[in-house]
Write an enzyme that holds these catalytic residues in place. Sequence first.
Site, short mmCIF file in Angstrom:
data_model
loop_
_atom_site.label_atom_id
_atom_site.label_comp_id
_atom_site.label_asym_id
_atom_site.label_seq_id
_atom_site.Cartn_x
_atom_site.Cartn_y
_atom_site.Cartn_z
N TYR A 53 25.80 -12.42 -2.27
CA TYR A 53 24.58 -13.03 -2.80
C TYR A 53 24.92 -14.42 -3.33
CZ TYR A 53 22.32 -8.48 -2.32
OH TYR A 53 21.81 -7.31 -1.83
N HIS A 128 28.39 -2.73 2.42
CA HIS A 128 27.09 -3.41 2.56
C HIS A 128 26.34 -3.06 3.85
CE1 HIS A 128 25.06 -7.32 0.97
NE2 HIS A 128 24.18 -6.60 1.61
N GLY A 211 8.64 -4.95 -0.50
CA GLY A 211 8.37 -5.56 0.80
C GLY A 211 9.16 -6.84 1.04
N1 LIG Z 1 21.63 -3.68 0.92
C1 LIG Z 1 21.02 -4.66 1.53
O1 LIG Z 1 21.29 -4.95 2.71
C2 LIG Z 1 19.99 -5.43 0.78
C3 LIG Z 1 19.14 -6.32 1.46
C4 LIG Z 1 18.17 -7.00 0.71
C5 LIG Z 1 18.07 -6.78 -0.65
N2 LIG Z 1 18.93 -5.92 -1.29
C6 LIG Z 1 18.84 -5.66 -2.74
O2 LIG Z 1 17.54 -5.21 -3.05
C7 LIG Z 1 17.00 -6.00 -4.08
C8 LIG Z 1 15.50 -6.06 -3.97
O3 LIG Z 1 15.10 -6.62 -2.74
P1 LIG Z 1 14.46 -8.10 -2.64
O4 LIG Z 1 14.80 -8.87 -3.83
O5 LIG Z 1 14.86 -8.60 -1.30
O6 LIG Z 1 12.91 -7.82 -2.52
P2 LIG Z 1 11.78 -7.13 -3.43
O7 LIG Z 1 12.40 -6.42 -4.54
O8 LIG Z 1 10.91 -6.37 -2.51
O9 LIG Z 1 10.98 -8.40 -3.95
C9 LIG Z 1 11.58 -9.27 -4.85
C10 LIG Z 1 10.57 -10.26 -5.37
O10 LIG Z 1 9.50 -9.57 -5.95
C11 LIG Z 1 8.97 -10.30 -7.01
N3 LIG Z 1 8.60 -9.30 -8.04
C12 LIG Z 1 9.34 -8.23 -8.42
N4 LIG Z 1 8.67 -7.49 -9.32
C13 LIG Z 1 7.49 -8.12 -9.53
C14 LIG Z 1 6.37 -7.84 -10.36
N5 LIG Z 1 6.35 -6.73 -11.10
N6 LIG Z 1 5.34 -8.70 -10.33
C15 LIG Z 1 5.38 -9.79 -9.53
N7 LIG Z 1 6.41 -10.11 -8.70
C16 LIG Z 1 7.45 -9.28 -8.71
C17 LIG Z 1 10.07 -11.19 -7.54
O11 LIG Z 1 9.50 -12.46 -7.72
P3 LIG Z 1 10.18 -13.59 -8.65
O12 LIG Z 1 11.37 -14.05 -7.85
O13 LIG Z 1 9.11 -14.61 -8.78
O14 LIG Z 1 10.59 -12.94 -9.92
C18 LIG Z 1 11.14 -11.12 -6.47
O15 LIG Z 1 11.53 -12.36 -5.94
C19 LIG Z 1 17.69 -7.34 -3.90
O16 LIG Z 1 17.55 -8.16 -5.04
C20 LIG Z 1 19.08 -6.89 -3.60
O17 LIG Z 1 19.72 -6.55 -4.82
C21 LIG Z 1 19.87 -5.24 -0.58
#
Ligand SMILES: NC(=O)c1ccc[n+]([C@@H]2O[C@H](COP(=O)([O-])OP(=O)(O)OC[C@H]3O[C@@H](n4cnc5c(N)ncnc54)[C@H](OP(=O)(O)O)[C@@H]3O)[C@@H](O)[C@H]2O)c1
Length: 288
Positions: A53, A128, A211
């Site tokens: 990251y 990962h 999403g």
């Molecule tokens: N293992 C893998 O291959 C893999 C791949 C992708 C992700 N991940 C992990 O999964 C985590 C989550 O996935 P993601 O970050 O890609 O997507 P996500 O959790 O679906 O969406 C993240 C975004 O949602 C917004 N958000 C979250 N809660 C909110 C709320 N209550 N109200 C309004 N907006 C909200 C945030 O906006 P703001 O930025 O404006 O706060 C953030 O940027 C990652 O951070 C990472 O740790 C793992």
Amino acid sequence: MQLRTIGGRPVSAIGLGGMPMSIEGRPDRERSIATIHAALDAGVTLIDTADAYHQFADEVGHNEELIAEALRSYGADTSGVLVATKGGSRRPGDGSWTQDGRPEYLKEAAKASAKRLGVDAVGLYQFHRPDPKVPFGDSVGAIRDLLDEGVIELAGISNANPDQIREANDILGGRLVSVQNQFSPRFRSSLPELELCAELGIAFLPWSPLGGISLARSGELGAEFSAFQEIADAHGVSPFRVTLAWELALAPVVVPIPGASRPESITDSAQATELTLTADEVARLSAV
Ligand SMILES: NC(=O)c1ccc[n+]([C@@H]2O[C@H](COP(=O)([O-])OP(=O)(O)OC[C@H]3O[C@@H](n4cnc5c(N)ncnc54)[C@H](OP(=O)(O)O)[C@@H]3O)[C@@H](O)[C@H]2O)c1
């Protein structure tokens, strides 16, 4: 804050995903630290990160360092926080993601993560993503060695199918404690893996549970999935909270890790554990 367990360790039922604070579109350091502190204030005791990251090639571990700094500067006891990192993906700096599942690479990467996190042993280390150039069993064998050598305390995998989950658990001698796969209203094809984890008693961590960053930040989640918006309106909460509460309702092993780069996001998401959906509501959301 409701608790769930990962490998017998109690963690908050909602974790914090660290990725949006370190990749393209990230905020400044001060806002990231404030976001992690807001998560801790809300009772979050699981933080998901990865050495990959980061954005530029020369800043491997950007997110791990941020988390370590935020924990150090919190000003209260953070010994109950489980930091879950990952190894096996890399970012060469051109915006792409690549895989490196070679055992020797994973062993060095885990030690480097422990150093950046400032710990003797990594709390939860996740492979990962399977590397098509390396037999899956060889990569997981390295994770087993890391466990046996005490470099990591708990072992998980990510982006795995049901056969790989069973294979990894066998190689680890029944010590696989978590699987992290993509799962959200938009992406449901990991349901078989979720169900297998529920059967085996292994924690299932939905990634991009809202999403993904683009959809969540666009504010269109509720518009794209109207049932989530309607149920949110009925409860007077955000569709994000309803989404996370729905995921929690699917099985007791589910621990969503919503990402955040603003304190308000994780403060809102953490409250999903206080929202109880009816069986009819869960069925309606699952049927979308
Ligand atoms: N293992 C893998 O291959 C893999 C791949 C992708 C992700 N991940 C992990 O999964 C985590 C989550 O996935 P993601 O970050 O890609 O997507 P996500 O959790 O679906 O969406 C993240 C975004 O949602 C917004 N958000 C979250 N809660 C909110 C709320 N209550 N109200 C309004 N907006 C909200 C945030 O906006 P703001 O930025 O404006 O706060 C953030 O940027 C990652 O951070 C990472 O740790 C793992």
